[in-house]
Design a protein around this motif. Structure first.
Motif, PDB file in Angstrom:
ATOM      1  N   PHE A  84       0.856  -1.610  -0.376  1.00 40.70           N
ATOM      2  CA  PHE A  84      -0.490  -0.171  -0.068  1.00 40.70           C
ATOM      3  C   PHE A  84       1.047   1.299  -0.547  1.00 40.70           C
ATOM      4  O   PHE A  84       0.231   2.469  -0.358  1.00 40.70           O
ATOM      5  N   ALA A  85       1.365   1.368   0.911  1.00 38.94           N
ATOM      6  CA  ALA A  85       2.877   2.101   0.756  1.00 38.94           C
ATOM      7  C   ALA A  85       3.458   2.944  -0.735  1.00 38.94           C
ATOM      8  O   ALA A  85       4.333   3.737  -1.522  1.00 38.94           O
ATOM      9  N   ALA A  86       3.273   1.618  -1.849  1.00 36.23           N
ATOM     10  CA  ALA A  86       4.457   1.508  -3.061  1.00 36.23           C
ATOM     11  C   ALA A  86       3.463   2.687  -3.894  1.00 36.23           C
ATOM     12  O   ALA A  86       3.721   3.054  -4.558  1.00 36.23           O
ATOM     13  N   ASN A  87       2.512   1.823  -2.935  1.00 32.35           N
ATOM     14  CA  ASN A  87       1.327   2.126  -3.943  1.00 32.35           C
ATOM     15  C   ASN A  87       1.082   3.809  -4.198  1.00 32.35           C
ATOM     16  O   ASN A  87       0.769   5.017  -5.161  1.00 32.35           O
ATOM     17  N   VAL A  88       0.629   4.511  -2.772  1.00 28.21           N
ATOM     18  CA  VAL A  88       1.437   6.058  -2.667  1.00 28.21           C
ATOM     19  C   VAL A  88       2.089   6.292  -2.686  1.00 28.21           C
ATOM     20  O   VAL A  88       2.430   7.545  -3.494  1.00 28.21           O
ATOM     21  N   LEU A  89       3.587   6.049  -2.667  1.00 32.69           N
ATOM     22  CA  LEU A  89       4.913   6.821  -3.018  1.00 32.69           C
ATOM     23  C   LEU A  89       4.804   6.185  -4.673  1.00 32.69           C
ATOM     24  O   LEU A  89       5.090   7.852  -5.219  1.00 32.69           O
ATOM     25  N   PHE A  90       4.666   5.140  -5.459  1.00 36.05           N
ATOM     26  CA  PHE A  90       4.585   6.208  -6.985  1.00 36.05           C
ATOM     27  C   PHE A  90       3.985   6.949  -7.243  1.00 36.05           C
ATOM     28  O   PHE A  90       4.202   7.433  -8.520  1.00 36.05           O
ATOM     29  N   GLY A  91       2.884   7.367  -6.726  1.00 32.09           N
ATOM     30  CA  GLY A  91       1.367   8.264  -6.959  1.00 32.09           C
ATOM     31  C   GLY A  91       2.577   9.560  -6.967  1.00 32.09           C
ATOM     32  O   GLY A  91       2.342  10.585  -7.113  1.00 32.09           O
ATOM     33  N   ALA A  92       2.605   9.531  -5.864  1.00 32.12           N
ATOM     34  CA  ALA A  92       3.332  10.621  -5.353  1.00 32.12           C
ATOM     35  C   ALA A  92       4.966  11.017  -5.889  1.00 32.12           C
ATOM     36  O   ALA A  92       5.060  12.560  -6.151  1.00 32.12           O
ATOM     37  N   MET A  93       5.537  10.018  -6.086  1.00 26.07           N
ATOM     38  CA  MET A  93       6.469  10.675  -7.413  1.00 26.07           C
ATOM     39  C   MET A  93       5.994  11.374  -8.519  1.00 26.07           C
ATOM     40  O   MET A  93       6.642  11.482  -9.303  1.00 26.07           O
ATOM     41  N   ARG A  94       4.637  10.609  -9.240  1.00 21.22           N
ATOM     42  CA  ARG A  94       4.040  11.157 -10.107  1.00 21.22           C
ATOM     43  C   ARG A  94       4.195  12.671 -10.170  1.00 21.22           C
ATOM     44  O   ARG A  94       3.633  13.032 -11.223  1.00 21.22           O
ATOM     45  N   ALA A  95       3.520  12.270  -9.190  1.00 19.36           N
ATOM     46  CA  ALA A  95       2.431  14.084  -8.911  1.00 19.36           C
ATOM     47  C   ALA A  95       4.643  15.088  -8.776  1.00 19.36           C
ATOM     48  O   ALA A  95       3.519  16.470  -8.484  1.00 19.36           O
TER      49      ALA A  95
END
Length: 301
Positions: A155-166
């Motif tokens: 779940f943290a990977a999904n959050v961080l993946f989106g944050a990197m793209r943001a």
């Protein structure tokens, strides 16, 4: 236990309650709160490490690595937590014992799988049957930490993946225009900037992790829920020196207050972290501050 508690039948009122709350099982109950807090303190950074690795792998330009990262996120997030805990811990424990069995007992001539039984030589058991009780408890605790970290890491990977793209593309292009390599852009621009976008999602994940801590009993750890159920159930004079009725409601009410208080403290800490991260930045998460001439200190109005 106090010396005055030697004969519970002579006690009453506050003295009885004091002695009852200081029995050996209640001391174990109080220590279980430390176990839960220690689990959260250890699991959170480990899960964040799993998540960061998964997010980096998911955004990799190397196709197999990207597939691995995205597969980890998709598979673990798609399996119910309780099912994952029931399956993964058994599989991990048996996998460790199987490897130890192959290394320590190469002359074993019997099948490991015998019907529903998984049988390995005594030297391959984890931990050994002759080990002290604290070894079994530590082993179970670290299995729990690894399992929680693996699940919440997805779940943290999904959050961080989106944050990197943001992270704004303009900042990345500016860094590249100054001659930074892809690794330098990632290390100096994307990683420092992504936390502002990731913190709301990570905050929610921390709250979910707190609520998931009662699942420890599935992993064989005697946590606060286990002891609340054990101590609160009806006790009769034949089986305990402190007989009482069904008090589970009061024990679980105490757990309710504990979790609500801990959640509130977490909210206060996370709000302060968010305020610090967004200070001076023109983001939706920042708190606007105006100066004497009515201008936003993060930038022009």
């Amino acid at each position: 236990m106090f010396a005055s508690c030697a004969d519970p039948e002579t006690l009453s009122g506050l003295s009885w309650l004091t002695c009852y709350l200081t029995t050996g099982k209640h001391i174990a109950f109080y220590w279980a709160f430390g176990t839960v807090l220690l689990l959260l303190a250890v699991t959170a950074p480990v899960a964040l490490l799993f998540g960061f690795g998964g997010a980096v792998a998911a955004r990799s330009r190397v196709a197999p690595l990207s597939w691995l990262g995205k597969g980890y996120i998709a598979v673990v997030r798609g399996v119910p937590d309780i099912a994952f805990f029931l399956f993964f811990v058994i599989a991990l424990d048996q996998g460790i014992e199987w490897l130890r069995h192959k290394a320590k007992c190469p002359d074993w001539d019997q099948p490991i799988r015998q019907g529903n039984d998984f049988i390995v030589c005594a030297e391959a058991k984890m931990p050994l049957s002759t080990s002290a009780q604290w070894v079994h408890e530590v082993y179970g605790f670290w299995l729990a930490v690894f399992t929680f970290a693996l699940v919440f890491g997805a779940f943290a990977a999904n959050v961080l993946f989106g944050a990197m793209r943001a992270v704004p593309r303009a900042q990345i292009e500016t860094a590249e225009a100054y001659g930074m390599s892809r690794a330098q852009v990632f290390r100096r621009v994307i990683v420092p900037q992504m936390w502002v976008y990731a913190l709301p999602g990570l905050s929610n994940l921390w709250m979910v992790l707190i609520k998931a801590s009662p699942l420890l009993f599935l992993l064989g750890v005697e946590d606060i829920v286990y002891w609340a159920r054990e101590l609160g159930s009806t006790k009769t004079p034949q089986f305990t020196a402190y007989p009482h009725g069904d008090w589970r409601m009061w024990y679980f009410l105490f757990l309710l207050v504990f979790y609500l208080g801990f959640t509130r403290i977490s909210e206060i800490v996370l709000d302060r972290v968010m305020l610090r991260l967004t200070h001076g930045q023109a983001t939706l998460g920042s708190h606007k501050r105006t100066g004497p001439i009515g201008m936003n200190k993060a930038g022009p109005p």
